[in-house]
Enzyme design. Structure first.
Site, PDB file in Angstrom:
ATOM      1  N   GLU A  64       9.224   0.042   1.677  1.00 49.87           N
ATOM      2  CA  GLU A  64       9.515  -0.688   2.913  1.00 49.87           C
ATOM      3  C   GLU A  64      10.986  -1.086   2.999  1.00 49.87           C
ATOM      4  OE1 GLU A  64       5.093  -2.582   3.682  1.00 49.87           O
ATOM      5  OE2 GLU A  64       6.563  -3.813   2.612  1.00 49.87           O
ATOM      6  N   ASP A  71      -3.397  -1.834   2.202  1.00 49.99           N
ATOM      7  CA  ASP A  71      -2.636  -3.088   2.229  1.00 49.99           C
ATOM      8  C   ASP A  71      -3.528  -4.268   2.591  1.00 49.99           C
ATOM      9  OD1 ASP A  71      -0.564  -4.907   2.188  1.00 49.99           O
ATOM     10  OD2 ASP A  71       0.347  -4.231   4.057  1.00 49.99           O
ATOM     11  N   GLU A 124      -3.333 -12.557   4.833  1.00 52.68           N
ATOM     12  CA  GLU A 124      -2.449 -11.923   5.808  1.00 52.68           C
ATOM     13  C   GLU A 124      -3.227 -11.153   6.874  1.00 52.68           C
ATOM     14  OE1 GLU A 124       0.933  -8.361   5.862  1.00 52.68           O
ATOM     15  OE2 GLU A 124       0.244  -9.207   3.957  1.00 52.68           O
TER      16      GLU A 124
END
Length: 840
Positions: A307, A386, A414
């Site tokens: 990332e 993820d 998240e």
């Protein structure tokens, strides 16, 4: 950890009530007074004094915690003695120290490092209560365990407990930034940093370390894995030493995330090539300076080549090259390096049917097995994507048989509600930990792999992304603390049952009332499947907006981009083809027995079908339902379950303190409304994509709903939703050029009692206000003051407020006044008028 009978009969427990307020800051360490006389009498033979044979910081904490807990629960102040009294006492110390004092005593079982034993010993007609640790940390953990037994009102008359942790590394990771923000933090600002520096007040970090110690967590990486380059400057290291000082009495070692480009950016070199001798020397010097100020520093966490983060690939090097350089600098000091396997290309070609993000970790790290130094631990997310609501276990766990591994779990939610939805994640983690990968055609569950048992490796363990904040509740939602607690319990002993963890947390946090325990346990244990049902079932992933917030629904965002969280939905079918025969080949990364199970449609579990296969919408599951009907049914069932959480919680009024009761009630009401947003968004999207109607006639049919755009509008203008599926009918109304706008409608409902729900959009910035009138009389006023992660009309900001039990007649007039504020346009989606709960 169980095996003890409860002291008090359930019928007596049902009588307890609460009145005092609690903020939730104490977490599960409340030490609430035991008020029932018969229960307190069970503990009347506990000693009146405590003595420690060990003078370490951790044992001193154990002694003070015991004094604090006994005082809080039993209203008895223990005397702190300097020598062992002759008439009995709590005696704390290491096994070696206790055996020197009591030569005839030995623990019932062997205790490994950081383990403990609790026992009673009769000497000269007096009883000594021994809290023995393999080391000072073990003493501390043993003290917390004894206090837990009392808090849960267990019978201690035959106390004999011996426990040792399953793995040596039990860390939490905090993604805190030096400016005080937290990436993926949902409970306020950082407890460690503010304005580019370490906070002056170390009270909160010390309280956090105490919570961590109580469940056996022994390390904390305090900064974002997207690490700030200032972390290794001399000025910052001297400040970090103060955090380490606050952690040390609780046996929690400080760790940090570092950026691999530090030798170049901080050190002034012209390279950070890990094989350059100058870079190697720089890391060695930096680590030596770090240990000079923090001698018990735990180690580094590294995110690289992921990332956009700097990494060894920039010099044609591998993760092994980078990891071993840092590990060798750490090793003389006893430090370890956790190197994250979260490495993937986020610029994948969506049009390439062989491209697959899920393959990345295995493809990169499996060829490197056996090349990492023995103090390197590869940190692997439990699934290959993820932190989605359901993923298969990462095949990399079986692919590194000569390398230390840690499982990375996300406590901070998240993708699972961000501290606004109740989602007890322990069942998900337990599913992953118990999964048998069958490496080498033998029993190799993930929990034994990360412990180091399966492949006989020296290190391993657990890393949990926690991201606590300054809010009183640490993680935002009081019930989210189950995940921090549960992570610690599983890291200590992954064989612990989900039911035990839920039950213990509930009793410690809300008390032993049987109705309270039964209700909260039920909510917790069903919450993961509920959230999965109304977000993304069948292995689709969470179906959230992956390009921005990772919070509300955003189905289309998964497709046609480089991030690789694709669902490959078209008009004919849905799902990723990850088979070896026709797809990306991901399934072939598993050991043969597991690969064969996933490869075949006949044996692939329904729960992961669309993660592994692309199938037509009318493909029949093992349940007999078609895929599309399962999607429809699951979302309606999930939303209904979320609504039930509200009534379940309301049944606890008066049995839970008012402050936490009202906090949780508001959050459960919000979750129920947002679950409907999720349901409607996903249903509308798949109905439009597939063209297949819901067999039960629900999708697209909302007879109780009045669209805002169909009301009589004054000042309001019709506006498209940011994502069409996230508003009813794809539209809402916004008040953008007036100080007040109104939306009015005439009702045609038969006379009766109704619930009136208003669906509106609450932007992150601005605090719009609303007034709801019935026949000109004010019925409800409210403020749009939630902190939600967007400033757009979409599924992130769609919110509901409900007025229950309203008497209506045909011809009544309902009017909403919206008062915009600071760019927030007091936007509305719809009004829903339903027969009141229980009305006929």
């Amino acid at each position: 950890m169980r095996g003890f009978g409860f002291v008090l009969a359930g019928t007596l427990l049902l009588g307890s009530t609460w009145s005092a307020a609690e903020t939730g800051a104490a977490g599960w360490l409340r030490y609430a007074p035991i008020e029932n006389a018969s229960v307190k009498a069970q503990y009347s033979k506990l000693p009146d004094s405590v003595v420690s044979l060990d003078d370490s910081a951790q044992t001193r904490s154990a002694q003070s915690e015991l004094v604090r807990g006994i005082d809080g629960m039993l209203d008895r102040k223990l005397r702190v003695e300097q020598t062992v009294p002759t008439d009995g006492a709590f005696v704390l110390g290491t096994v070696t120290e206790l055996q020197a004092k009591f030569p005839h005593w030995k623990p019932a079982a062997q205790i490994r490092p950081e383990g403990y034993a609790l026992a009673t010993l009769r000497e000269h007609d007096h009883t000594y209560w021994l809290i023995a640790g393999a080391d000072p940390r073990g003493v501390l953990y043993g003290a917390f365990r004894l206090l837990q037994e009392i808090a849960e009102q267990h019978d201690l008359r035959s106390l004999a407990i011996s426990e040792s942790p399953a793995a040596p590394v039990r860390w939490v990771d905090e993604w805190d930034n030096l400016n005080g923000t937290i990436e993926r933090g949902y409970a306020g600002r950082s407890i460690f940093f503010d304005n580019g520096a370490v906070r002056e007040d170390m009270t909160r970090p010390g309280e956090y370390a105490r919570l961590l110690a109580s469940v056996g967590i022994n390390g904390c990486a305090i900064n974002n894995v997207n690490a700030d380059l200032k972390m290794l400057t001399p000025e910052m290291i001297s400040q970090l030493a103060r955090i380490a000082d606050a952690f040390r009495p609780w046996g929690v070692r400080l760790a940090m995330s570092v950026d691999l480009s530090s030798p170049k950016v901080v050190g002034g070199l012209d390279t950070f090539d890990p094989l350059d001798s100058r870079v190697i020397a720089w890391w060695q010097k930096a680590v030596d300076q770090l240990y000079a100020q923090i001698p018990d520093f735990a180690g580094f966490v590294v995110k690289a080549d992921s990332e956009g983060r700097a990494g060894p690939s920039q010099y044609g090097r591998t993760p092994v090259d980078a990891a071993n350089v840092l590990a060798r600098a750490l090793k003389p000091h006893g430090g370890v390096l956790l190197y994250r396997a979260f490495v993937y290309n986020h610029h994948l070609d969506w049009n390439d049917l062989k491209a697959d993000r899920a393959r990345a970790a295995y493809d990169i790290f499996h060829p490197l097995d056996g090349k990492f130094d023995d103090n390197v631990i590869v940190q692997i997310k439990h699934g290959p994507i993820d932190f989605q609501v359901r993923e298969p276990v990462s095949p990399l766990f079986a692919g590194l048989q000569k390398t230390n591994e840690a499982i990375e779990l996300q406590i901070t939610q998240e993708y699972t509600g961000q501290g606004r939805h109740l989602v007890f994640l322990v069942p998900m983690w337990k599913t992953a930990l118990d999964f048998d990968l069958r490496a080498g055609n033998r029993h190799t569950p993930v929990k034994e792999i990360v412990e180091g048992k399966s492949f006989n490796r020296p290190l391993g363990g657990f890393a949990g992304v926690a991201n606590v904040g300054l809010d009183a509740n640490w993680l935002g939602h009081p019930m989210s603390m189950t995940n921090l607690y549960g992570f610690g319990r599983l890291a200590w002993n992954p064989d612990t049952s989900v039911q035990t963890i839920a039950d213990d947390w509930t009793r410690l946090t809300f008390g032993n009332n049987l109705k309270v325990v039964g209700t909260i346990d039920g909510m917790l244990l069903s919450s993961w499947s509920t959230y999965e049902d109304y977000t993304g079932p069948l292995g689709l992933g969470t179906l959230t907006d992956i390009l921005h917030s990772h919070y509300g629904p955003g189905i289309e965002s998964a497709e046609r981009n480089g991030w690789g969280q694709w669902i490959r939905a078209d008009h004919e079918g849905v799902g990723m083809d990850r088979t070896v025969a026709t797809g990306t080949g991901y399934i072939g990364q598993y050991p043969p027995e597991v690969a064969n199970m996933y490869e075949s449609l006949a044996t692939c579990p329904d729960q992961l079908l669309l993660f592994m296969h692309h199938v037509p919408y009318k493909y029949k599951l093992h349940s007999g339902k078609t895929v599309i009907q399962h999607i429809y049914d699951a979302h309606y069932e999930g939303a209904a379950s979320a609504a039930k959480f509200v009534s379940d919680w309301q049944g606890l009024k008066g049995l839970v303190d008012d402050e936490r009761y009202e906090k949780v009630l508001a959050l459960q009401e919000y979750q129920a409304g947002h679950a409907d947003v999720w349901r409607d968004s996903v249903e509308q999207w798949f109905y439009k994509m597939s063209g297949i109607a819901d067999a039960k006639g629900r999708v697209g049919h909302d007879p109780n709903r009045i669209e805002a755009e169909d009301m009589r509008l004054d000042g309001y203008t019709i506006a498209d939703a940011n994502r069409w599926e996230t508003a009813s009918g794809g539209k809402g109304v916004a008040c953008q050029s007036h100080s007040v706008c109104t939306a009015e409608t005439t009702l045609n409902r038969p006379a009766g009692t109704y619930d009136i729900a208003v669906q509106y959009f609450d932007f992150r910035h601005g605090v719009s206000t609303y007034d709801l009138y019935l026949n000109g009389k004010l019925l409800k006023e409210w403020r749009a003051d939630n902190t939600l992660p967007a400033d757009r009309m979409n599924g992130d900001t769609s919110t509901r407020i409900t007025v229950s039990g309203v008497e209506l007649n045909s011809g009544d007039t309902l009017k909403i006044e919206g008062h915009p504020d600071d760019g927030e346009p007091a936007a509305l989606d719809y009004v829903e008028i339903s027969p009141a709960s229980g009305a006929h």
